[in-house]
Scaffold this motif. Structure first.
Motif, PDB file in Angstrom:
ATOM      1  N   GLU A 104       0.872  -1.418   0.137  1.00 42.08           N
ATOM      2  CA  GLU A 104       0.054  -0.263   0.362  1.00 42.08           C
ATOM      3  C   GLU A 104       0.972   1.092  -0.144  1.00 42.08           C
ATOM      4  O   GLU A 104       0.006   1.998  -0.716  1.00 42.08           O
ATOM      5  N   GLU A 105       2.063   1.078   0.240  1.00 44.28           N
ATOM      6  CA  GLU A 105       2.447   2.406   0.441  1.00 44.28           C
ATOM      7  C   GLU A 105       3.745   2.649  -0.917  1.00 44.28           C
ATOM      8  O   GLU A 105       3.290   4.320  -0.994  1.00 44.28           O
ATOM      9  N   GLY A 108       0.852   4.272  -2.658  1.00 41.71           N
ATOM     10  CA  GLY A 108       0.559   5.564  -2.214  1.00 41.71           C
ATOM     11  C   GLY A 108       1.790   6.829  -3.277  1.00 41.71           C
ATOM     12  O   GLY A 108       0.858   8.188  -3.781  1.00 41.71           O
ATOM     13  N   PRO A 131      -5.810  -1.632   4.908  1.00 37.64           N
ATOM     14  CA  PRO A 131      -4.549  -1.013   4.459  1.00 37.64           C
ATOM     15  C   PRO A 131      -4.246  -0.164   3.589  1.00 37.64           C
ATOM     16  O   PRO A 131      -4.489   1.001   3.322  1.00 37.64           O
ATOM     17  N   LEU A 132      -4.651  -1.259   2.113  1.00 37.92           N
ATOM     18  CA  LEU A 132      -5.366  -0.556   1.348  1.00 37.92           C
ATOM     19  C   LEU A 132      -6.089   0.227   1.181  1.00 37.92           C
ATOM     20  O   LEU A 132      -5.970   1.239  -0.208  1.00 37.92           O
ATOM     21  N   LYS A 135      -5.158   3.752   1.944  1.00 38.99           N
ATOM     22  CA  LYS A 135      -4.604   4.108   1.628  1.00 38.99           C
ATOM     23  C   LYS A 135      -4.696   5.274   0.251  1.00 38.99           C
ATOM     24  O   LYS A 135      -4.747   6.705   0.206  1.00 38.99           O
ATOM     25  N   GLU A 138      -6.880   8.107   1.948  1.00 38.00           N
ATOM     26  CA  GLU A 138      -6.031   9.460   2.964  1.00 38.00           C
ATOM     27  C   GLU A 138      -5.560  10.289   1.175  1.00 38.00           C
ATOM     28  O   GLU A 138      -5.035  11.643   2.089  1.00 38.00           O
TER      29      GLU A 138
END
Length: 706
Positions: A104-105, A108, A131-132, A135, A138
């Motif tokens: 996921e990072e 991002g 978490p995905l 993201k 966000e």
């Protein structure tokens, strides 16, 4: 001009949010006459967008997340599938295993670049806050929660909205989209809005025929049936967004970046930055104090059942929502730079209101073995044998006092000016000592000795280098042979851990009774009675000390008595118990060597006030105690058994001692670790011969250096 990301999320599965997302992308492309991007982030329904759009991207979002090159108009074409209606599409891996391994990072970073390539990006997020999904949210300008006129769907939509608000997403950023709306239905958009606590932004008419036909042909509704009720509903939604400039308005909700230009007067490390940092810390503390005060006025935080985990979770969620609402009324622009700051301050306020404040993170860190608070501004902790100072602090002395009261209240202890110190324990068994002014000059002091989640056994101690396999085998034989043992050592040397290990060697068919000031011993046997002392009441009576408990154990048919620590007159009662048929009992004392342990026992017996002559005390010790195990904490923070010593009896006025195993320190390594080795003295303990006569086979190789 940077583009916008719209995330589509469902309160539950089956509300049609994937079809809404795909057709929303098409409608936007048609209305703004520019290419839009559709991304599939739904890990649970991976591959559904391939069917809805009839497209298969060249590469999926997992590969996009792992792409190390620059995201530009040329490189993005390596991933997308193009639709003739003006949308680009990148799908999810069709295998669930691959879908759940997405970085996921990495995505991002991609989303940050995509807003410069497409005016509008639509993301099908799914129906879970993974978490995905978080993201994607966000980086979003707008979040659409899709609901249907169904009581369960509305309830789940309300939960999703509440969760997002609690996660500090601005309320205006979250909009409700009703799919499959029916005129005259009892669950109308107005009813849905009231249930969720947020007016419905738009309602899309129910049109099963068009939606089912589109799915069967793997064609979006806006391609195959543009003028259908569903198609018109999607188009009207997009026009409403454009006409009201919704995305441009929401753009202002974006949080400022907490980056500072290098070379500016406020660059990190400059005097200006240090002053700003100090000012921000003060503002942060003041904001927390105001919110906490308002929280106490709004809620009764003391009304919670300490023994009900579900009640605790519900109270924490309710409190979190209240904190978010209170923060929304504050001007936090100069204090909170981003959502991470918001999350952190909410967590700190919750920890202070419901938990142990700044200590919560230290308690959660399994590598930390001890926490030491010296007033509100100094918190130290021991990690891997070394003491370090924490950057976390309390707000003031009152907050430290609140934490102490929260610890002692559930176990019926008290602390005040009349009795300014207390021994207590946490729910996980960790030992706590607290002392407050006037005795503590620099403010309230707390010392927490944490216990590991897993009870350490002899294999763990051998692995840590605290003893050898041969020493562990000998100790097992000694425990099974009902040797009376005294574990000797200084503060923090590991006496309790060692006596827990020894207790694990006791046979399961024996009745064990433990006596402690604060219950710490954790034996694996089933037949165990745990006794704990009680402090005096407010009137000064009703105190029950260790000596009283030891006397009670003699009437409880014990096979073994284990006293957590002898530090007073109970030593006499313990020695008498060892001498009167309770062989195999154990206790600990504070001393630095086995010889010192004998002197310490002599002194403690005199505390009983029996007026026994010195020689009688020595005779009692020599006959009652069979072995002394010396545990020490070395300069490098490691804990080792330095001596296993047998008491041989009394010769004249001297209690004779014979070392069986010793640790010889040889030096210090380059890594700062002490080097040395465990050695057997070669002496065969007297009781070994007795055991062999009874038929036990004890390997003599235990007592030979290899």
């Amino acid at each position: 001009m940077a583009g916008h990301i719209i995330s589509i999320i469902g309160g539950k599965g089956g509300v049609g949010k994937s079809q809404v997302a795909a057709n929303l992308a098409l409608a936007y492309a048609a209305e703004i006459r520019a290419k839009t991007l559709l991304l599939d982030f739904d890990q649970k329904a991976c591959g559904d967008q391939n069917i809805i759009t009839g497209l298969k991207s060249k590469k999926n979002v997992k590969e996009l997340a792992e792409f190390s090159g620059a995201i530009d108009p040329r490189s993005i074409q390596l991933f997308t599938a193009e639709h003739k209606s003006g949308i680009s599409f990148i799908g999810m891996p069709t295998e669930s295993i691959a879908a759940n391994q997405i970085n996921e990072e990495g995505l991002g970073k991609v989303l940050k670049a995509l807003v410069n390539l497409y005016p509008v990006t639509i993301i099908d997020v799914g129906s879970d806050l993974t978490p995905l999904a978080l993201k994607a949210l966000e980086f979003s300008t707008l979040i659409f929660i899709v609901a249907t006129p169904d009581v369960l769907a509305v309830n789940q939509c309300r939960r999703m909205y509440s969760d997002l608000v609690t996660m500090l997403f601005p309320k205006d950023m979250i909009q409700i989209l009703v799919n499959q709306a029916v005129n005259g239905h009892p669950v109308s958009p107005d009813v849905i809005g009231k249930q969720i606590g947020k007016p419905v932004f738009h309602a899309i008419p129910k049109d099963d025929a068009s939606c089912i036909a589109a799915l069967s042909r793997s064609t979006p509704v806006l391609v195959g049936a543009k003028g259908s009720p569903f198609g018109n509903g999607i188009t009207d939604c997009v026009r409403k967004l454009i006409q009201k400039n919704v995305l441009k308005t929401l753009e202002k909700l974006s949080k400022p970046q907490d980056t500072v230009a290098v070379g500016s007067t406020n660059a990190p490390g400059s005097p200006g930055a240090i002053a700003d940092d100090t000012k921000r810390k003060d503002q942060w503390t003041e904001l927390k104090s105001r919110i906490h005060k308002a929280l106490v006025e709004e809620m009764d935080l003391k009304k919670q059942d300490e023994n009900d985990p579900k009640a605790k979770i519900i109270l924490r969620e309710q409190t979190k929502k209240m904190v978010v609402e209170l923060l929304g009324k504050e001007d936090t622009k100069t204090i909170l730079n981003n959502r991470e700051d918001m999350n952190r301050i909410v967590k700190e306020i919750l920890d202070e209101a419901l938990g142990l404040g700044p200590l919560e993170d230290l308690l959660a860190d399994k590598s930390i073995s001890e926490i030491m608070v010296v007033g509100p501004k100094k918190i130290y902790y021991e990690q891997k044998g070394k003491v370090r100072k924490s950057e976390i602090t309390f707000t003031n002395d009152r907050q430290v006092m609140n934490v102490i009261e929260r610890i002692v209240a559930p176990i019926g202890r008290r602390i005040d000016e009349k009795t300014p110190y207390v021994d207590a324990r946490l729910p996980d068994g960790s030992r706590v000592h607290a002392i407050i002014p006037p005795c503590a000059i620099d403010g309230c002091c707390i010392t927490i000795r944490k216990f590991p989640d897993k009870r350490l056994d002899y294999k763990d101690l051998v692995k840590f280098g605290s003893l050898t396999e041969e020493m562990a085998d000998f100790l097992r034989i000694s425990v099974e042979a009902h040797r009376n043992m005294v574990v000797s050592g200084g503060t923090g040397s590991g006496k309790t851990t060692l006596i827990n290990m020894l207790g694990g060697f006791i046979q399961s068919n024996e009745r064990i009774i433990t006596c402690e000031d604060s219950a710490e011993l954790n034996f694996p046997q089933d037949h165990i009675v745990r006794l704990e002392t009680r402090p005096p009441s407010l009137e000064g009576d009703g105190e029950i000390d260790i000596r009283c408990l030891v006397k009670q154990t003699l009437r409880m048919r014990p096979d073994r008595i284990v006293v957590g620590e002898c530090r007073g007159g109970e030593t006499l009662d313990m020695l008498q118990a060892m001498n009167t048929g309770h062989d195999g009992s154990m206790t600990t004392v504070h001393s630095n060597t086995p010889r010192d342990a004998i002197s310490r026992l002599e002194t403690l017996v005199q505390y009983a006030g029996a007026g026994l002559p010195q020689k009688a005390i020595k005779e009692m010790i020599a006959s009652a105690v069979h072995m002394i195990i010396q545990q020490s904490r070395l300069d490098d923070g490691s804990r080792k058994i330095l001596y296993i010593t047998e008491i041989g009896g009394l010769q004249g006025e001297v209690v004779t001692l014979q070392d069986i195993f010793v640790y010889k320190q040889e030096g210090m390594g380059k890594d700062g670790k002490i080097t040395g080795k465990f050695m057997a003295s070669g002496f065969i303990p007297k009781f070994i011969e007795t055991l062999e006569k009874k038929g036990y086979k004890v390997p003599r190789g235990l007592f030979v250096n290899k």
